[in-house]
Design a protein around this motif. Structure first.
Motif, mmCIF file in Angstrom:
data_model
loop_
_atom_site.group_PDB
_atom_site.id
_atom_site.type_symbol
_atom_site.label_atom_id
_atom_site.label_comp_id
_atom_site.label_asym_id
_atom_site.label_seq_id
_atom_site.Cartn_x
_atom_site.Cartn_y
_atom_site.Cartn_z
ATOM 1 N N ILE A 84 27.862 28.373 16.646
ATOM 2 C CA ILE A 84 26.587 28.800 17.558
ATOM 3 C C ILE A 84 26.465 30.342 17.558
ATOM 4 O O ILE A 84 27.528 30.980 17.943
ATOM 5 N N VAL A 85 25.320 30.746 17.172
ATOM 6 C CA VAL A 85 25.251 32.379 17.368
ATOM 7 C C VAL A 85 24.104 32.648 18.283
ATOM 8 O O VAL A 85 22.874 32.152 18.102
ATOM 9 N N PHE A 86 24.650 33.641 19.190
ATOM 10 C CA PHE A 86 23.411 34.079 19.908
ATOM 11 C C PHE A 86 22.962 35.659 19.582
ATOM 12 O O PHE A 86 23.963 36.445 19.317
ATOM 13 N N VAL A 87 21.744 35.917 19.486
ATOM 14 C CA VAL A 87 21.237 37.333 19.398
ATOM 15 C C VAL A 87 20.596 37.627 20.709
ATOM 16 O O VAL A 87 19.440 37.025 20.849
ATOM 17 N N SER A 88 20.964 38.668 21.336
ATOM 18 C CA SER A 88 20.176 39.134 22.626
ATOM 19 C C SER A 88 20.347 40.783 22.891
ATOM 20 O O SER A 88 21.139 41.316 22.516
ATOM 21 N N SER A 89 19.086 40.994 23.531
ATOM 22 C CA SER A 89 19.074 42.465 23.728
ATOM 23 C C SER A 89 19.888 42.639 25.097
ATOM 24 O O SER A 89 20.016 43.914 25.442
ATOM 25 N N GLU A 90 20.317 41.573 25.884
ATOM 26 C CA GLU A 90 21.088 41.850 27.023
ATOM 27 C C GLU A 90 22.119 40.708 27.269
ATOM 28 O O GLU A 90 21.748 39.678 26.894
ATOM 29 N N VAL A 91 23.363 41.334 27.574
ATOM 30 C CA VAL A 91 24.476 40.419 27.926
ATOM 31 C C VAL A 91 25.178 40.871 29.016
ATOM 32 O O VAL A 91 25.738 42.063 29.066
ATOM 33 N N ALA A 92 25.213 40.354 30.287
ATOM 34 C CA ALA A 92 26.012 40.674 31.361
ATOM 35 C C ALA A 92 27.396 40.435 31.049
ATOM 36 O O ALA A 92 27.838 39.568 29.962
ATOM 37 N N PRO A 93 28.400 41.047 31.341
ATOM 38 C CA PRO A 93 28.333 42.089 32.193
ATOM 39 C C PRO A 93 28.245 43.623 31.629
ATOM 40 O O PRO A 93 28.182 44.672 32.132
ATOM 41 N N VAL B 271 23.852 26.653 14.696
ATOM 42 C CA VAL B 271 22.518 27.169 15.406
ATOM 43 C C VAL B 271 22.477 28.582 15.723
ATOM 44 O O VAL B 271 23.449 29.224 15.959
ATOM 45 N N LEU B 272 21.034 29.123 15.550
ATOM 46 C CA LEU B 272 20.888 30.367 15.682
ATOM 47 C C LEU B 272 20.011 30.405 17.098
ATOM 48 O O LEU B 272 18.724 30.241 17.086
ATOM 49 N N HIS B 273 20.503 31.074 18.001
ATOM 50 C CA HIS B 273 19.998 31.226 19.458
ATOM 51 C C HIS B 273 19.295 32.447 19.623
ATOM 52 O O HIS B 273 19.931 33.350 19.955
ATOM 53 N N CYS B 274 17.883 32.443 19.779
ATOM 54 C CA CYS B 274 17.257 33.810 19.836
ATOM 55 C C CYS B 274 16.851 33.897 21.334
ATOM 56 O O CYS B 274 16.376 32.806 21.952
ATOM 57 N N HIS B 275 16.384 35.048 21.945
ATOM 58 C CA HIS B 275 16.012 35.227 23.286
ATOM 59 C C HIS B 275 14.822 36.307 23.250
ATOM 60 O O HIS B 275 15.091 37.451 22.918
ATOM 61 N N ASP B 276 13.741 35.887 23.579
ATOM 62 C CA ASP B 276 12.723 36.572 23.948
ATOM 63 C C ASP B 276 12.299 37.405 22.697
ATOM 64 O O ASP B 276 12.564 37.145 21.686
ATOM 65 N N TRP B 277 11.119 38.511 23.039
ATOM 66 C CA TRP B 277 10.491 38.810 21.757
ATOM 67 C C TRP B 277 11.764 39.680 21.058
ATOM 68 O O TRP B 277 11.211 39.871 19.781
ATOM 69 N N GLN B 278 12.530 40.405 21.541
ATOM 70 C CA GLN B 278 13.260 41.130 20.476
ATOM 71 C C GLN B 278 13.880 40.382 19.471
ATOM 72 O O GLN B 278 14.133 41.045 18.462
ATOM 73 N N THR B 279 13.916 39.106 19.641
ATOM 74 C CA THR B 279 14.770 38.365 18.526
ATOM 75 C C THR B 279 13.420 37.376 17.737
ATOM 76 O O THR B 279 13.682 36.505 17.103
ATOM 77 N N GLY B 280 12.001 37.580 18.137
ATOM 78 C CA GLY B 280 11.274 36.801 17.924
ATOM 79 C C GLY B 280 10.820 36.456 16.396
ATOM 80 O O GLY B 280 10.517 35.478 15.922
ATOM 81 N N LEU B 281 11.018 37.587 15.643
ATOM 82 C CA LEU B 281 10.875 37.410 14.218
ATOM 83 C C LEU B 281 12.217 36.838 13.398
ATOM 84 O O LEU B 281 11.911 36.794 12.382
ATOM 85 N N LEU B 282 13.335 36.746 14.391
ATOM 86 C CA LEU B 282 14.491 36.176 13.409
ATOM 87 C C LEU B 282 14.563 34.744 12.911
ATOM 88 O O LEU B 282 14.922 34.820 11.719
ATOM 89 N N PRO B 283 13.811 33.922 13.499
ATOM 90 C CA PRO B 283 13.697 32.451 12.667
ATOM 91 C C PRO B 283 12.754 32.682 11.277
ATOM 92 O O PRO B 283 13.178 32.083 10.366
ATOM 93 N N HIS C 173 12.492 33.927 28.315
ATOM 94 C CA HIS C 173 12.815 34.323 29.611
ATOM 95 C C HIS C 173 11.614 34.712 30.499
ATOM 96 O O HIS C 173 11.743 34.677 31.603
ATOM 97 N N ASN C 174 10.559 35.265 29.860
ATOM 98 C CA ASN C 174 9.717 35.766 30.377
ATOM 99 C C ASN C 174 8.751 35.979 29.545
ATOM 100 O O ASN C 174 8.636 36.672 28.369
ATOM 101 N N ASN C 175 7.454 35.157 29.328
ATOM 102 C CA ASN C 175 6.361 35.063 28.339
ATOM 103 C C ASN C 175 5.309 36.490 28.208
ATOM 104 O O ASN C 175 4.584 36.290 27.516
ATOM 105 N N MET C 176 5.629 37.083 29.492
ATOM 106 C CA MET C 176 4.510 38.252 29.551
ATOM 107 C C MET C 176 5.057 39.529 28.611
ATOM 108 O O MET C 176 4.282 40.289 28.517
#
Ligand code: ADP
Length: 480
Positions: free
Chosen positions: A3-12, A128-140, A163-166
């Motif tokens: 599984i691969v996550f691509v995200s503009s934020e990752v805590a911590p 699985v390529l798991h995308c998050h929010d608009w930042q990764t919207g074009l990845l699929p 995470h927030n569709n606005m």
């Protein structure tokens, strides 16, 4: 599964809100189930590499987006295996995670491209390529077109979590060439490209169109974004894919958020001994320079100051409520100036009742959760919301608007059956909020009922151990 996550934020490492919390936690819980999970994020200048040591991986390479060439290096975390940082100061050494700079769309396209190119170098074939929010919207779509030649990805399915569709990532159609997908122009949403404003590309929309599945962060929000009111223009597209749109409530990281083991608070406590809670209340008021009075309830707020959070309802209401009921209000947050000014004006008018701490402070967020009696979240809409779930665990009774994840996590108090754990108002207006807060304040005066309310909330379980299994199910059922 791989599984691969691509995200503009990752805590911590870097977070502005719930997205960072989720991507910080979910991979860890997936790994506990035996999956091989790799996570990619930008190496922002704000990431403290002294605290989070990293090592370079492989040779630098070039990501080309249209006529733009970016030299990137990949670094891995020394302490967090599977964590990859995309290092490109030209893209990520900015004053904030998100900007209004003209290359904002390329900053996050480059993240996705760098992630896929790294997987090629590692010969890591994701299921699985798991995308998050608009930042990764074009990845699929990118995977289905620009990377379709590579058999490494022939079995890869994609999922997009909203995470927030606005926040949709809308850019002028003139940026199409930067996506490297100009040859696939026909796959972009036609109405958008030819929009009278000169045309635009909506990144989140294309994620919804092309991901193998779409999830969002609570079951109620999954329904709400399919309706016009909260769909923000995406509702017809989400309705068209309704069988693949799933709401999964975010989990809570109870290692970080439990009054029994919280290292940020001076007095630890648990459901079978609540005495520490009152001591934390004293510590909170002292830290904020407010006097302590036994039996005077403290209302807490920890939040981004954004219109989404619904604080505009407080403007005319709060002074009257403070005057009538004499409670105290402790507020932590920053954001839109007019909301900050409103809380500052409450503090000036009620100096012994209100303290507004403007800023971001994780220790103070913990102390408010532990020390307040009531937690206020009047969000206009709330995809999931984490603070109300933290509050429940800390015995800090939530007062919330019935929307999104607030509706899914807070059960209205029923004084007849003694069931429920918070106060939930239906309509987002001052009448609703006044009713909920005044009912909470009245119930606070009945110690037996209040104790029951606190214990009901503290017994609730929103752990990731449960929620991670729902993601596993989604992964198993993704479309091609
Ligand atoms: P959102 O993602 O819309 O900001 P959430 O409730 O999902 O809202 O997540 C907010 C997260 O950010 C929580 O972990 C919360 O404690 C934290 N947070 C928000 N504002 C502050 C602040 N000013 N100081 C410390 N933590 C904050």
């Amino acid at each position: 599964m791989n599984i691969v996550f691509v995200s503009s934020e990752v805590a911590p490492y870097a977070k502005t809100g719930g997205l960072g919390d989720v991507v910080g936690a979910l991979p860890r819980y997936l790994r506990k189930l035996g999956h091989d999970v790799r996570v990619f994020m930008p190496l922002y200048a704000s990431i403290d590499t002294a605290r989070h040591p990293i090592s370079p991986l492989g040779d630098p390479f070039v990501v080309t987006l249209g006529s733009h060439r970016y030299h990137v290096r990949i670094a891995t975390s020394d302490a967090d295996p599977g964590m990859y940082f995309v290092h490109s100061p030209e893209l990520y050494a900015r004053g904030a995670l998100y900007t209004a700079d003209p290359d904002e769309h390329r900053r996050f396209l480059a993240l996705g491209w760098a992630a896929l190119m790294t997987l090629q170098r590692l010969q890591f074939s994701p299921d699985v390529l798991h995308c998050h929010d608009w930042q990764t919207g074009l990845l699929p779509l990118t995977l289905k077109t620009a990377f379709a030649w590579d058999r490494l990805f022939s079995a890869t399915k994609t999922v997009l979590t909203i995470h927030n569709n606005m926040y949709q990532g809308v850019f002028p159609a003139s940026t199409l060439s930067d996506t490297n997908l100009a040859a696939d122009r026909h796959l972009f949403h036609h109405d958008q490209l030819t929009h009278p404003d000169g045309g635009r590309i909506n990144y989140l929309l294309h994620g919804i169109l092309y991901a193998g599945g779409v999830t969002t962060v609570s079951p109620t929000y999954a329904k709400e974004i399919q309706r016009e009111t909260l769909g923000a223009g995406l509702d017809p597209f989400l309705r068209a894919r309704r069988s693949t749109v799933v709401g999964i409530l975010n989990g809570v990281d109870y290692d970080e958020w439990s009054p029994e083991k919280d290292t940020h608070i001076p007095h630890r406590y648990a459901a079978d001994d609540l005495s520490g809670k009152e001591e934390n209340k004293q510590a909170l008021l002292q830290a904020l320079g407010l006097p302590y009075y036994p039996n005077v309830p403290v209302v807490g707020i920890v939040s981004r100051m954004a219109s989404q959070k619904g604080f505009d309802l407080l403007a005319g209401l709060m002074p009257d409520l403070l005057r009538r009921h004499g409670f105290q209000l402790t507020v932590l947050g920053s954001g839109e100036p007019h909301l900050e000014q409103m809380f500052s004006s409450f503090q000036r008018a009620f100096p012994s009742q209100v303290c507004f701490y403007q800023g971001f402070s994780n220790p103070l967020a913990h102390l408010i959760e532990a020390g307040a009696d009531i937690f206020l979240m009047p969000s206009r809409y709330e995809p999931c919301g984490l603070n109300q779930m933290y509050s429940l665990r800390y015995g800090t009774v939530p007062v919330v608007h019935r929307t999104g994840g607030l509706a899914d996590s807070v059960t209205p108090w029923n004084p007849i059956s003694s069931r429920g754990d918070g106060f939930v108002f239906e309509h987002h207006d001052q009448i609703g909020l006044r009713w909920a807060l005044e009912t909470a304040l009245a119930t606070y005066r009945d110690p037996i009922a209040w104790r029951r309310l606190m214990l009901n909330g503290m017994a609730k379980d929103f752990s990731w151990e449960r929620q991670v299994k729902l993601y596993e199910l989604v992964y198993q059922r993704l479309e091609n």
